[in-house]
Design a protein around this motif. Structure first.
Motif, PDB file in Angstrom:
ATOM      1  N   ALA A 193      48.860  22.607  50.973  1.00 34.52           N
ATOM      2  CA  ALA A 193      47.435  22.267  50.869  1.00 34.52           C
ATOM      3  C   ALA A 193      46.852  21.959  52.246  1.00 34.52           C
ATOM      4  O   ALA A 193      45.704  22.336  52.551  1.00 34.52           O
ATOM      5  N   SER A 194      47.622  21.283  53.094  1.00 33.95           N
ATOM      6  CA  SER A 194      47.146  20.969  54.446  1.00 33.95           C
ATOM      7  C   SER A 194      46.905  22.235  55.255  1.00 33.95           C
ATOM      8  O   SER A 194      45.892  22.368  55.955  1.00 33.95           O
ATOM      9  N   TYR A 195      47.828  23.182  55.176  1.00 33.83           N
ATOM     10  CA  TYR A 195      47.658  24.423  55.924  1.00 33.83           C
ATOM     11  C   TYR A 195      46.506  25.258  55.379  1.00 33.83           C
ATOM     12  O   TYR A 195      45.777  25.902  56.145  1.00 33.83           O
ATOM     13  N   LEU A 196      46.316  25.248  54.068  1.00 33.28           N
ATOM     14  CA  LEU A 196      45.183  25.985  53.503  1.00 33.28           C
ATOM     15  C   LEU A 196      43.860  25.443  54.035  1.00 33.28           C
ATOM     16  O   LEU A 196      42.932  26.210  54.345  1.00 33.28           O
ATOM     17  N   ARG A 197      43.748  24.126  54.151  1.00 33.19           N
ATOM     18  CA  ARG A 197      42.529  23.536  54.708  1.00 33.19           C
ATOM     19  C   ARG A 197      42.323  23.984  56.148  1.00 33.19           C
ATOM     20  O   ARG A 197      41.202  24.279  56.574  1.00 33.19           O
ATOM     21  N   ILE A 198      43.409  24.021  56.913  1.00 31.51           N
ATOM     22  CA  ILE A 198      43.317  24.451  58.313  1.00 31.51           C
ATOM     23  C   ILE A 198      42.900  25.910  58.396  1.00 31.51           C
ATOM     24  O   ILE A 198      42.038  26.284  59.212  1.00 31.51           O
ATOM     25  N   TYR A 199      43.495  26.769  57.563  1.00 24.58           N
ATOM     26  CA  TYR A 199      43.122  28.183  57.565  1.00 24.58           C
ATOM     27  C   TYR A 199      41.623  28.343  57.298  1.00 24.58           C
ATOM     28  O   TYR A 199      40.933  29.116  57.978  1.00 24.58           O
ATOM     29  N   ARG A 200      41.149  27.622  56.283  1.00 26.89           N
ATOM     30  CA  ARG A 200      39.733  27.749  55.908  1.00 26.89           C
ATOM     31  C   ARG A 200      38.824  27.242  57.030  1.00 26.89           C
ATOM     32  O   ARG A 200      37.763  27.822  57.283  1.00 26.89           O
ATOM     33  N   ASP A 201      39.243  26.176  57.693  1.00 26.70           N
ATOM     34  CA  ASP A 201      38.446  25.664  58.816  1.00 26.70           C
ATOM     35  C   ASP A 201      38.376  26.693  59.952  1.00 26.70           C
ATOM     36  O   ASP A 201      37.310  26.918  60.537  1.00 26.70           O
ATOM     37  N   ILE A 202      39.512  27.306  60.259  1.00 29.01           N
ATOM     38  CA  ILE A 202      39.545  28.293  61.344  1.00 29.01           C
ATOM     39  C   ILE A 202      38.688  29.511  61.009  1.00 29.01           C
ATOM     40  O   ILE A 202      37.987  30.047  61.871  1.00 29.01           O
TER      41      ILE A 202
END
Length: 335
Positions: A322-331
């Protein structure tokens, strides 16, 4: 979302025995795929994934002496970057080498820094066009900007809870001075408790001089490298995991794996350990050999069920994904 996970090729993903970077990359690939992300895992060709698998390296170079790791890593990176334009994002788990060729990546590049082998590799990071994630706050280089810290996750189901444990202490990790295997032996001796050591021998001279002479099969046992099938059983059977590290460890997967089995940890207060071990809940942080021995006299005050619950809450793979998905979406600028 189409994501390329650029994994390491020292071992298979997931690893048969040792391979923490490969293990984390595998869990991320599986979690992202389950979440509906179109994942292509670039890894050794004998790797196993629910997503798509691509690569050029037939098997891990650490498992096959005929493979030159420098050559196969370079070919692996070149192949993955040649396909980078097919993805929304490339997530690098392969240290500095892809960063040297970051200008050839035709998608946003994110790099998880699993640890620095030395300051001499920093130029590859400071000059590269990449976003960075640290695996602990303690393992951040001041020269870099980071988008987040994401602690590694584990699959709790792979580490069955043992509510009782046993009377043996466990030392689990590569046999190397950094890991303090010889210190674990001395802690166990002073505490009057038997010790089981598991791990790959990374420093043969150290093993032959400091470890092997003290292995007698009773007070000190050495099981070598232990694969996923036995890891949970061994960790769960311990009274405590000893982790007397002699370096600033970036994370320490075996610490979390032990806690997930309900086995508390006695760790030296270095590197990421203050972020990973919750004092009195999942173990004890100490600053010396004497303090480690004293902590073992209090190890039964740690509630093993509470230890397991805390490990699941803080370090479950779902939280990492979930943390990485948030980062992907932010990028990518997506909601």
């Amino acid at each position: 979302m189409r994501v390329a996970l650029l994994g390491p090729v020292a071992w298979r993903t997931p690893p048969r025995h040792y391979g923490p970077w490969e293990q984390v990359t595998s869990l991320l690939a599986e979690g992202l795929t389950a979440a509906g992300v179109d994942v292509t895992l670039f890894a050794t060709l004998d790797s196993v994934t629910s997503g798509s698998l691509d690569g050029v390296c037939p098997r891990g170079y650490a498992d096959d002496p005929s493979l030159d790791g420098r050559v196969w890593e370079a070919m692996h990176v070149a192949h993955a970057l040649s396909r980078s334009g097919e993805f929304d994002l490339v997530h690098n788990h392969l240290d500095w080498l892809p960063l040297a060729f970051a200008d050839h990546c035709r998608a946003p590049l994110l790099t998880t820094i699993h640890g620095f082998s030395g300051t001499n590799i920093l130029p590859a990071y400071t000059h590269a066009r990449s976003a960075y994630v640290s695996i602990s706050d303690a393992d951040r280089a001041p020269e870099l900007d980071y988008v987040a810290t994401v602690h590694h996750g584990i699959d709790p189901d792979a580490f069955p809870f043992d509510p009782v444990g046993g009377r043996r202490l466990i030392a689990f990790g590569r046999i190397h001075p950094d890991k303090g295997t010889h210190t674990a032996i001395e802690i166990a001796r002073r505490a009057g408790m038997p010790l089981t050591i598991c791990g790959i021998v990374q420093d043969e001279r150290y093993f032959e001089k400091e470890v092997a002479p003290k292995v007698d099969g009773k007070q000190v046992s050495f099981l070598g490298s232990v694969g996923p099938e036995r890891r949970g059983e061994i960790l769960g059977s311990g009274a405590a995991l000893l982790h007397p590290i002699a370096f600033d460890e970036p994370f320490g997967l075996s610490v979390v794996e032990s806690m997930a089995c309900g086995t508390p940890v006695v760790a030296y207060r270095r590197g990421s350990m203050a972020e990973v071990v919750d004092q009195g809940v999942t173990g004890f942080l100490v600053d010396s050999l004497d303090e480690a021995v004293t902590a073992l006299t209090r190890i039964t005050t740690v509630d093993r069920a509470g230890c397991r619950k805390q490990a699941e809450r803080r370090f479950g793979a779902d939280r990492m994904v979930a943390s990485y998905l948030r980062i992907y979406r932010d990028i990518l600028g997506r909601n």
